[in-house]
Design an enzyme around this catalytic site. Structure first.
Site, PDB file in Angstrom:
ATOM      1  N   SER A  66      48.735  43.332  36.720  1.00 13.94           N
ATOM      2  CA  SER A  66      50.067  42.770  36.493  1.00 13.94           C
ATOM      3  C   SER A  66      50.161  42.156  35.105  1.00 13.94           C
ATOM      4  CB  SER A  66      50.367  41.694  37.534  1.00 13.94           C
ATOM      5  OG  SER A  66      51.551  41.000  37.197  1.00 13.94           O
ATOM      6  N   TYR A  93      48.113  33.405  41.069  1.00 15.47           N
ATOM      7  CA  TYR A  93      48.251  34.867  41.128  1.00 15.47           C
ATOM      8  C   TYR A  93      47.830  35.488  39.806  1.00 15.47           C
ATOM      9  CZ  TYR A  93      50.810  39.356  41.175  1.00 15.47           C
ATOM     10  OH  TYR A  93      51.180  40.673  41.090  1.00 15.47           O
TER      11      TYR A  93
END
Lengths: 245, 468
Positions: A136, A149
């Protein structure tokens, strides 16, 4: 050349789009999910649309001790492995709830890295294969709003980078994909800027092109994200730390 | 927008369950149907997967499912909550031997055609746009240009899974839960939320239609031409909504047959053509005054002459024949921010001529007629709230304004007095009186809703307006 794809994280919308692109090209598909019952609709979809040969497998990405036996139990060593596992989690909760934070880190970093590392050993021994990790842009720089995250994804990105470096001469391809915003379950309800937001099918095509086509090491699905992240990366820390990000 | 929050966007095997209880103050968004009228505030929820829908809906009242958002009025606007079904887009099975397809309710018709036409399969019934969903087609029991032969879409549905208001998914077919099944076809999503359905595709040799265009110089000729098309696979007429006097009801009748593979090969055509990418879009904020009497008259005259010139049969690709308006994206914006209404009625065959003549004449005199006036023959009557009946259906687009509404109220009364009714998938404004007069199975439908505990639980703006 159509081969066998192992998709890990088969209930994910991006994972399904990746599998669809491979099925369209005639590949056999192995779908691995913690909860195969929930992935059944994706398996059916691939079989109905593309007449693909699809098998569903149970795999818990946190059960790292089972990985070796699980891989050995596969009907055949796949040609390509794509890991689309991820958990956004809840940043605010993760700040006080260590178990939640640990779950997010393990799901985004530890499980996927250890599994792909083990796959890499087998691919290297064979001398062929492609490994794709869906990481990501959140891993490119930690931000206050989602750094638990982001840290998991950063670790995963670094792991893939090292793996790619090590295997560069072995015939094994390692691809890191950073999708940016994608219209999926995970982002539903968020207002996303259209130019920065990809459809899952775009991610599927990008993964296939990078892993099976002319290649690509680090793929930003929408090219503009490379620029966006370059800008975010270039902001000096004394300024960055004061931004509301 | 919270760029930062969304920067996290990445794949997920989501581990978070949907919220168990609805928020005390839900986030409301203005939402309307395809016509842009009426517009109402509703909480918008998105379904993730069929199995998580019960938890998503638990504790919520005034809920309706929304697929492609192509119902023109308020049928897919929840009284409180609107549930988007776009993520229920998986195909669950296809048997090429029988053409039997099972798919989730949010699968679009465009997806079905794109996926299965290259293999030689096409739905038995398609409406005028391919941007509808399977669930929407069933809930509206949509009809196509072949209702006189094939009936509505519902006639080809073999089974469906319905999430009833008690939160239980129920398998429904003509054998199991037959009443619930029958009432769900055309039931406007008010008997439950359709999760998936099984229906048939027909084998076709090509994606081309052999189209024969005929001219009808007045309404009598028009009705006769449509009657003669009883043996045609497809038949539809376009009417010049501005023609009056002796030309009233003039138009073009399009008869269509699936083209054989040999014919297409002989003509050097690609057997299964793809639609063009469809880049032409009406931009937001398009001024409504561009659609005036002069421009529509000019358009209609041109259209009539062009059609009249093309007398011999021609090959037309499936997308142009079935979905001509899909080529112009967001064409609903042509009517500007106030929106428009589509008035679609059906009148029984006997005595239809007089009613249709009156409607066409009064609309032509209003002077705001749209370029789109479509006349079709319908066949057998459906059950429940299903729209079609043996007769003629006329559809007209009109700008949403007071003059339109006053005229339509009068026309509605004329339609129901003649034994006809109005299509709920198009409706934005009819009264309870005309609705109740038009649907004789309404009491049975209401009884079923009560038995299901659907009252208050499943409710759209339309159902509230019509007292369903």
């Amino acid at each position: 050349m159509a081969g066998t794809l192992l998709l890990v994280g088969a209930t994910s919308d991006i994972g399904h789009a990746v599998a669809a692109r491979y099925a369209e090209a005639g590949w056999r598909i192995l779908l691995a999910a913690r909860d195969p019952e929930r992935a059944q609709r994706n398996a059916d979809d691939l079989a109905a649309r593309y007449r693909a040969e699809v098998a569903l497998l149970r795999l818990d990405i946190l059960a790292t001790g089972d990985f070796a036996r699980w891989l050995d139990g596969l009907p055949a060593l796949p040609d390509t492995v794509v890991c689309a596992v991820g958990e956004l989690g809840d940043q605010a909760r993760a700040e006080g709830d260590l178990a939640h934070a640990e779950g997010v880190m393990r799901t985004n970093f530890l499980g996927p890295s250890l599994l792909l590392g083990l796959v890499a050993e087998r691919f290297a021994a064979r001398g062929s294969g492609a490994i794709v990790g869906i990481s990501s842009v959140a891993g490119d720089r930690g931000r206050g709003s989602n750094y638990v995250y982001g840290a998991g994804k950063a670790g995963f990105t670094a792991f893939l980078s090292g793996l790619r470096n090590r295997l560069a001469k072995s015939g094994v391809r390692v691809v890191t994909v950073k999708p940016g915003f994608v219209r999926t379950r995970m982002t539903r309800g968020l207002r996303l800027p259209p130019l920065l937001t990809a459809e899952p099918s775009e991610v599927g095509r990008a993964v296939y092109a990078a892993a099976e086509g002319r290649g690509g090491d680090v793929v930003y699905v929408r090219k503009v994200w490379r620029l966006v992240m370059a800008v975010i990366g270039a902001i000096p820390e004394p300024v960055f730390k004061r931004l509301s990000l | 927008m919270p760029v930062n929050a969304a920067l996290a966007a990445a794949p997920a095997a989501p581990l978070t369950a949907p919220p168990a209880t609805p928020p005390a103050t839900p986030l409301l968004r203005p939402v309307s149907g395809w016509g842009g009228y009426p517009r109402a505030a509703s909480e918008m929820l998105a379904a993730d997967a069929p199995e998580t829908l019960p938890a998503l809906l638990r504790g919520r009242r005034g809920v309706i499912a929304r697929g492609g958002g192509r119902a023109y009025g308020d049928a897919a606007v929840g009284l409180r909550t609107t549930v988007l079904t776009g993520a229920l887009d998986r195909i669950r099975g296809f048997d090429p031997a029988t053409g039997r397809l099972r798919a989730e309710a949010g699968v679009t018709l465009a997806d079905i055609v794109r996926t299965f036409l290259p293999g030689g399969f096409f739905p038995l019934v398609v409406p005028g746009t391919q941007f509808v969903t399977l669930g929407g087609m069933i809930a509206s029991d949509v009809h196509g240009k072949n209702h006189h032969r094939e009936g509505g879409f519902g006639a080809h549905v073999e089974a469906l899974t319905l999430l009833t208001p008690d939160g239980v998914p129920r398998f429904c077919s003509r054998e199991q839960n037959p009443d619930l099944f029958a009432m769900t076809l055309g039931g406007m999503g008010l008997t439950g939320t359709i999760l998936d359905a099984t229906f048939r595709l027909r084998p076709v040799e090509s994606g081309w239609i052999v189209q024969r265009t005929r001219i009808a110089t007045d309404l009598a000729a028009m009705l006769e031409a449509l009657e003669q098309d009883g043996d045609a696979t497809y038949s539809v007429a376009w009417i010049d909504g501005l023609a009056r006097g002796s030309a009233l009801g003039r138009g073009l009748v399009y008869r269509g047959e699936h083209a054989s593979g040999d014919l297409c090969r002989a003509a050097g055509r690609d057997l299964f053509p793809s639609p063009p990418p469809g880049r032409l879009t009406v931009p937001p904020g398009w001024p409504a005054w561009t659609l005036n009497r002069a421009s529509v008259t000019a358009f209609n005259a041109l259209y009539f002459r062009r059609g009249a010139a093309a007398g011999s049969p021609g090959l037309v690709p499936w997308h142009s024949y079935f979905f001509p308006l899909d080529g112009l994206r967001a064409w609903n914006r042509l009517y500007g921010s106030r929106g428009f209404v589509q008035h679609q009625c059906v009148v029984p065959r006997h005595g239809a001529g007089a009613v249709l003549a009156e409607i066409l004449d009064r609309v032509a005199r209003l002077g705001t007629a749209s370029p789109l006036a479509v006349l079709k023959r319908l066949g057998v009557c459906g059950r429940g709230l299903s729209f079609p009946m043996d007769g003629y259906t006329l559809a007209l687009d009109l700008p949403a304004n007071a003059a339109t509404f006053a005229l339509l109220d009068a026309l509605d009364r004329r339609v129901v007095a003649a034994g006809g009714r109005l299509y709920l998938a198009k409706d934005a404004r009819q009264t309870r009186d005309t609705f109740e007069a038009g649907y004789p199975e309404l009491p049975a439908f209401r009884d079923l809703r009560r038995q299901l505990g659907a009252d208050g639980m499943l409710a759209s703006r339309l159902s509230a307006r019509l007292g369903l």
